[in-house]
Write an enzyme that holds these catalytic residues in place. Structure first.
Site, mmCIF file in Angstrom:
data_model
loop_
_atom_site.group_PDB
_atom_site.id
_atom_site.type_symbol
_atom_site.label_atom_id
_atom_site.label_comp_id
_atom_site.label_asym_id
_atom_site.label_seq_id
_atom_site.Cartn_x
_atom_site.Cartn_y
_atom_site.Cartn_z
ATOM 1 N N GLY A 188 -5.633 -3.430 -7.250
ATOM 2 C CA GLY A 188 -4.897 -3.176 -7.914
ATOM 3 C C GLY A 188 -3.575 -3.183 -7.333
ATOM 4 O O GLY A 188 -3.202 -3.509 -6.303
ATOM 5 N N THR A 225 -1.025 -1.022 -6.372
ATOM 6 C CA THR A 225 -0.650 -0.019 -5.356
ATOM 7 C C THR A 225 -1.076 -0.685 -4.013
ATOM 8 O O THR A 225 -0.455 -0.817 -2.988
ATOM 9 C CB THR A 225 -1.065 1.282 -5.491
ATOM 10 O OG1 THR A 225 -0.775 1.782 -6.771
ATOM 11 C CG2 THR A 225 -0.816 2.157 -4.471
ATOM 12 N N GLY A 240 -11.223 2.892 -10.856
ATOM 13 C CA GLY A 240 -11.836 1.783 -11.700
ATOM 14 C C GLY A 240 -10.998 1.494 -12.781
ATOM 15 O O GLY A 240 -11.492 0.679 -13.581
ATOM 16 N N GLY A 241 -9.865 1.658 -12.814
ATOM 17 C CA GLY A 241 -8.937 1.152 -13.799
ATOM 18 C C GLY A 241 -8.682 -0.181 -13.985
ATOM 19 O O GLY A 241 -8.614 -0.902 -14.808
ATOM 20 N N GLY A 242 -8.934 -0.871 -12.836
ATOM 21 C CA GLY A 242 -8.587 -2.188 -12.607
ATOM 22 C C GLY A 242 -10.128 -2.822 -12.851
ATOM 23 O O GLY A 242 -10.354 -4.279 -12.918
ATOM 24 N N GLU A 252 -15.191 -1.565 -4.815
ATOM 25 C CA GLU A 252 -14.301 -0.450 -4.445
ATOM 26 C C GLU A 252 -15.163 0.675 -3.389
ATOM 27 O O GLU A 252 -14.893 1.156 -2.428
ATOM 28 C CB GLU A 252 -13.169 -0.041 -5.231
ATOM 29 C CG GLU A 252 -12.280 -0.883 -5.568
ATOM 30 C CD GLU A 252 -11.364 -0.415 -6.658
ATOM 31 O OE1 GLU A 252 -10.378 -0.890 -6.592
ATOM 32 O OE2 GLU A 252 -11.935 0.752 -7.196
ATOM 33 N N LYS A 263 -0.222 10.666 -10.315
ATOM 34 C CA LYS A 263 -1.724 10.553 -10.378
ATOM 35 C C LYS A 263 -2.545 11.769 -9.938
ATOM 36 O O LYS A 263 -3.673 11.794 -9.933
ATOM 37 C CB LYS A 263 -2.291 9.355 -9.506
ATOM 38 C CG LYS A 263 -1.704 7.964 -9.759
ATOM 39 C CD LYS A 263 -1.969 7.493 -11.253
ATOM 40 C CE LYS A 263 -1.472 6.160 -11.534
ATOM 41 N NZ LYS A 263 -1.800 5.201 -10.534
#
Length: 230
Positions: free
Chosen positions: A30, A32, A100-102, A108, A126
């Site tokens: 991701g 970040t 898990g947004g990506g 992961e 967040k």
């Protein structure tokens, strides 16, 4: 660079201060985590970090790390990771996460569970009191089970969306599975939900990361702060 990206970069720069030469480093996925990967590569080129090897948590992360010259290995060479730096979609006061947004939640979680110290980097947006307040729970399922697991999640009280890619087709993970985004709202018992999902044959993995995190670095308008596990 947006103000949010600037905050992410600040958090990433702080996280890499915990790395030492000779470490096996888990490379998160991701936007970040990408800031952290760039910071690691820069410190290696400057000679401030030496003999670092990385284990990537997704195909895009692997591509970025290779392009920056970070040596990569697999679990065959190193079964234990010293430090992993990754992002999160939501963090509660006990350092439990939704990730898990990506779409890379399976790898992961494999990386997180093999890591001695997981460091999560986020911006202030967040942080929530209860998981599910600001982000739906990603659930990776085998394609065959998409409909049945959707019904199961709905039976638990979630509003479910089958994730799509930019072309409007079903999103595929690195492992060729589907993602169901399950909106439970604020979860009173995330552990119970996680256990229920783990018992389902069609569920490959879910995005609840419970009890895996040692340190969360939060970047906000007032600067950097750290949240540590009790």
């Amino acid at each position: 660079m947006t103000s949010q990206d600037a905050l992410k970069k600040q958090a990433a720069e702080k996280a890499v201060e915990y790395l030492e030469s000779g470490m096996v480093v888990g490379l998160g996925s991701g936007s970040t985590a990408t800031f952290a990967i760039h910071a690691i590569a820069r410190l290696m080129k400057e000679g401030k970090l030496k003999d670092i090897v990385g284990i990537p948590s997704s195909t895009p992360t692997e591509e970025v790390a290779r392009s920056l010259g970070i040596p990569l290995v697999g679990f065959e060479e190193h079964a234990v990771i010293d430090v992993t730096i990754d992002g999160a979609d939501e963090v509660d006061p006990d350092l439990n996460l939704i990730k898990g947004g990506g779409g890379a939640l399976l790898r992961e979680k494999v990386v997180a569970q093999a890591t001695k110290k997981n460091i999560i980097i986020v911006d202030e947006s967040k942080i929530s009191d209860k998981l599910g307040t600001i982000f739906a729970l990603p659930v990776e399922v085998v394609p065959f089970a998409t409909a049945s697991e959707t019904r199961f999640l709905e039976s638990l009280g979630a509003k479910v969306t089958v994730r799509e890619n930019q072309l409007g087709k079903a999103f595929k993970t690195d492992n060729h599975n589907r993602i169901l985004d399950a909106d439970f709202g604020p979860m009173d018992d995330a552990v119970k939900i996680g256990m229920a999902l783990s018992q389902r044959a069609g569920v490959v993995e879910h995005g609840l990361f419970l009890g895996t995190t040692a340190l969360v670095i939060v970047a906000g308008a007032d600067g950097i702060r750290e949240m540590k596990a009790a």
